[in-house]
Design an enzyme around this catalytic site. Structure first.
Site, mmCIF file in Angstrom:
data_model
loop_
_atom_site.group_PDB
_atom_site.id
_atom_site.type_symbol
_atom_site.label_atom_id
_atom_site.label_comp_id
_atom_site.label_asym_id
_atom_site.label_seq_id
_atom_site.Cartn_x
_atom_site.Cartn_y
_atom_site.Cartn_z
ATOM 1 N N LYS A 158 0.881 -1.174 0.000
ATOM 2 C CA LYS A 158 0.000 0.000 0.000
ATOM 3 C C LYS A 158 0.913 1.217 0.000
ATOM 4 O O LYS A 158 1.829 1.321 0.830
ATOM 5 C CB LYS A 158 -0.891 0.009 1.242
ATOM 6 C CG LYS A 158 -2.003 1.032 1.159
ATOM 7 C CD LYS A 158 -3.113 0.553 0.234
ATOM 8 C CE LYS A 158 -4.286 1.504 0.246
ATOM 9 N NZ LYS A 158 -5.435 0.985 -0.529
ATOM 10 N N SER A 226 -1.424 -1.606 -4.204
ATOM 11 C CA SER A 226 -2.569 -0.718 -4.016
ATOM 12 C C SER A 226 -2.065 0.614 -3.501
ATOM 13 O O SER A 226 -0.978 0.705 -2.918
ATOM 14 C CB SER A 226 -3.574 -1.317 -3.029
ATOM 15 O OG SER A 226 -4.176 -2.480 -3.545
#
EC number: 3.5.2.1
Length: 364
Positions: A158, A226
């Site tokens: 992330k 992500s």
């Protein structure tokens, strides 16, 4: 040597629900203080302003604290949410926790976590980000007890994307940013992160700034990246196999060559250790597949297997949502379960128009 891993997939019944995590803890499947990572799908729009990720993050952390985990330690647990459950994809979370188990010489699931150095907005999309991500991946590998990059089968990250606020910040310091389009910066952050993973694992040599988002022949076959507004570092979770760890689970990987490549999904499951027939069916999984984790991307040539599609020209529904729904349906048809982790924006993650697939299986 790292501890053995218990891993379970649980449904999310509403956007702020973490009741199934609480149930696992109450039933003694895992301890709150030993949860080390959570990876899941939330039902928001998957875009820059998808705040379902923040809502889910808070709900799961609050359960861990309520069930006895130290609040400061819980803040450090990597929780990676991919927004958007388009089509049949169902909101869910895959929860990893350490457990006590007898060591075994057979390779078994292991997990390592690391945070990169701070990523400035001007780093995003440039080799500075590639280097910082690569360094963090190496640290996470070491913590997972993995010495051979071939034993890494899934790297979930992330990273920050660009917002109006961070773009202004860069400009105020006399810096430039790769793009001023915040939604485009999601693809950019993911792609640049994937290149960092590929460098750390020896899949590619260090790319140039010009290669980022342009040379799609450069990719990682295990990256799942992500991005969002929640942090300003790369949060890295390395998942692989190592001997001596013990436990019941094993992970494998492959790639989908395009959006319809079911065989790529089956090959990832085989790679994890399930013995499947030449032409497998869902029933052959026999309840032993924990979850699959995929990235997907609309092919830049606007085609799938020689047939034209209109995803990249559609001004009503962004291609992110269309390809995610399509690949989610293909994946659920293989697994027989709509609770699959299918995430979009796969630049430099698998071949163009396809994407990496990781599978975790329960070997008993």
């Amino acid at each position: 040597m790292p501890s053995a891993i218990e891993v379970r997939k649980v449904p999310i019944h509403s956007v702020a629900d973490a009741s199934e995590l609480a149930r696992l803890i109450d039933d003694g499947v895992m301890e709150a203080s030993r949860v080390i990572a959570i990876i899941g799908k939330t039902e928001g729009n998957g875009g820059v302003n998808d705040y379902t990720r923040i809502i889910a993050d808070r709900a799961f952390r609050e359960v861990l604290v309520a069930k006895g985990a130290d609040a400061d330690a819980v803040k450090q647990v990597p929780i990676v949410w991919s927004g958007g459950t388009d089509g049949v994809i169902s909101p869910h979370a895959t929860i990893f926790a350490t457990v006590d188990a007898e060591p075994t010489d057979e390779p078994r699931l292991t997990v390592g976590f690391a945070m990169s150095e701070q990523l400035a907005p001007e780093d995003i999309g440039r080799t500075a980000m590639v280097s910082k991500v690569a360094d963090a991946v190496r640290v996470a590998m070491e913590r997972a007890g993995i010495t051979d990059p071939a034993d890494v089968h899934y790297v979930q990250t992330k990273t920050p994307l660009l917002t109006i606020h961070t773009i202004r910040d860069a400009k105020s310091r006399g810096k430039t940013v790769w793009t001023e389009h915040t939604h485009e910066s999601m693809d950019l952050s993911n792609g640049c992160t994937a290149l960092g993973i590929a460098v750390a694992l020896g899949e590619i040599e260090m790319p140039s700034d010009e290669d980022v988002m342009h040379d799609r022949s450069l990719y990682s076959s295990v990256a799942s990246c992500s991005s969002g507004v929640e942090l300003d570092q790369a949060q890295v979770v390395v998942v692989g196999n190592a001997p001596g760890v013990g436990g019941r689970y094993r992970i494998g990987h492959s790639v989908m060559e395009d959006a319809l490549d079911q065989e790529g999904i089956w090959e990832a499951i085989r790679s994890a250790g399930l013995d499947l027939p030449e032409r497998p069916r869902t029933a052959d999984l026999d309840g032993r597949l924990v979850n699959v984790f995929l990235k997907c991307e609309a092919s830049q040539d606007g085609q799938v297997r020689g047939r034209r599609n209109a995803m990249l020209d559609d001004s009503d529904v962004h291609w992110h949502r269309q390809i995610k729904a399509a690949v989610g349906g293909v994946t659920a048809a293989v697994t027989g379960d709509p609770a699959v982790f299918v995430s979009v924006s796969a630049a430099h993650q698998g071949p163009d128009g396809g994407g990496p697939v990781a599978a975790i299986v329960d070997l008993g």
